[in-house]
Design a protein around this motif. Structure first.
Motif: not given
Length: 464
Positions: A104, A344, A348, A353, A355, A388-389, A392, A394-395, A397
């Protein structure tokens, strides 16, 4: 009069000069583009891709090679950026990228350079990950993403609108018969072979000034009422009469006074009134409409993004994943935007990650996924978020629930939040199963405490 040959660049692990006549043979070493020693083996991945392109290309082409991968087909994103810049400086027309990244962090490092390529009229064809995850740059709107058909017997090609792998994804057979050293070989069935097959199709229709939009409309044989899912294509934007709504955090550079003297300086206009869309489209500008109306403007030349695009993206989201298995954090209060954006970024930097979603359309300008309030079906929203999670990777939300009550937010994700952050101007309250704690108004202190909670340290400290 001589016809200009189309300059095609294969960015890969090199092309064997004994197999293919290479126009320019470059290697990226120590962050610089240098002449290659031309010691590439005829079995290289790049040689195979170039063979596929030459086999199907019907126009005269020049093939250049930029090697960024080592013998194990590994490379880094900085070398890819350097290779793309070389393509801009050397008048490349079409780039074949049978590679990419699913990490990401690489998205932000690549995006500006890819958009600069598009600004210079370069068409980029990018293979998606064989594992199926969102791939950079293949998932960018300004890149034509490609993958192989799942059915290995299937031939030809088709276009699909995959909400998680990229807009207007092309599928093709993904295997090819080629000759290496005079011997026929059959390549494996994979996305990296599917990409040069589409590259050849684009070469056959290529002309100066052709855009990804025009290619999708031509190869897809239809014009959707949308031509993008997101706004990752904007380089410089003019915010018409809404400067106070668009802060320095915007995903693209905001140009203000310069547009009055030089309107060509911007590629995009951000507007809040629908009646000015037509005028800006006629001026050749891309549009980001952040108004309240659900409008479906169609353009075959420029990107137009409105809330209708996101509604359609969620509509096209057909794949169903399993339940969300990541920490869920609700954020509310007067400083919600500051915290969802800041956290976010902080996560990062720590290689998490996050989302992020919100029901405020303005948040799309910050790189936060906007969920339109017009979508009231919680199952549709939940399925979109899960996809999406998943795609992509994602770790965490992060959900700004400022525009919705907590019960509705829980229905949308089908999970109770692990952490709730209530943001005030002077302090922040963080609630979890362990405790309710008030901390200073600071992204760093809030982020540090949340990471402790997620790693279990907060509970350990409470028990000591």
């Amino acid at each position: 009069m001589s016809i200009k040959k189309i300059h095609v660049c294969v960015i890969d692990d090199g092309i064997c000069g004994d197999e293919i006549n290479i126009y320019k043979n470059i290697q990226i070493r120590n962050g610089k583009a240098v002449d290659s020693l031309n010691i590439c083996k005829n079995s290289s991945h790049g040689t195979g891709c170039a063979k596929v392109i030459i086999k199907h290309a019907e126009k005269e082409i020049l093939i250049s090679s930029v090697s960024i991968l080592n013998g194990q087909c590994k490379g880094n994103i900085q070398s890819l950026c350097t290779a793309l810049i070389w393509c801009i400086e050397n008048d490349v027309d079409v780039i074949n990228l049978s590679l990419g990244s699913v990490f990401f962090k690489d998205k932000g490092l690549l995006l500006d350079t890819v958009n600069r390529c598009a600004e210079n009229g370069i068409i980029i064809v990018g293979a998606t990950s064989n594992a199926g995850y969102a791939t950079y740059p293949a998932s960018f709107t300004n890149v034509l993403g490609v993958r192989a058909f799942e059915e290995k017997e299937k031939r030809g090609y088709s276009e699909r609108y995959d909400t998680n792998l990229g807009f207007g994804l092309f599928e093709t057979q993904g295997s090819e018969k080629i000759y290496i050293n005079g011997i026929e070989k059959i390549t494996s069935w994979c996305n990296s072979v599917a990409a040069p097959q589409i590259t050849a199709k684009i070469i056959n229709m290529f002309k100066e000034g052709i855009s990804p939009i025009a290619i999708r409309n031509s190869l897809g044989n239809k014009l959707l009422k949308i031509n993008c899912f997101g706004i990752d294509w904007a380089l410089k934007a003019y915010a018409q009469n809404i400067h106070g709504l668009v802060p320095e955090w915007c995903i693209c550079k905001i140009v203000d006074n310069e547009i009055k003297t030089s309107p060509d300086i911007v590629d995009t206009v951000i507007i809040q009134k629908a009646d000015s869309i037509k005028r800006w489209l006629e001026a050749g500008k891309n549009i980001i409409y952040i108004g309240d109306d659900v409008i479906d403007y169609v353009s075959s030349d420029n990107y137009v993004w409105t809330k209708y695009n996101r509604i359609q993206q969620i509509y096209y989201n057909q794949i169903t994943q399993q339940g969300i298995e990541v920490p869920v954090i609700f954020i509310e209060g007067v400083c919600a935007l500051k915290y969802i954006y800041g956290l976010e970024k902080l996560f990062r930097e720590k290689d998490y990650h996050a989302y992020c979603i919100s029901h405020n359309i303005l948040y799309e300008l910050y790189g936060i996924t906007y969920i339109p309030a017009e979508i009231t079906d919680a199952d549709e929203i939940n399925n979109f978020i899960r996809n999406e999670l998943y795609y992509k990777q994602g770790d965490i939300l992060l959900y700004d629930i400022s525009g919705v009550d907590e019960k509705s937010a829980v229905k949308n994700v089908k999970l109770s939040p692990d952490i709730i952050i209530d943001t005030m101007e002077k302090d922040v309250t963080i609630s979890s199963e362990y405790e309710c704690k008030t901390v200073a108004n600071s992204i760093e202190s809030v982020g540090r405490y949340i990471i402790e909670l997620l790693q279990g340290e907060g509970r350990q400290n409470d028990e000591q």
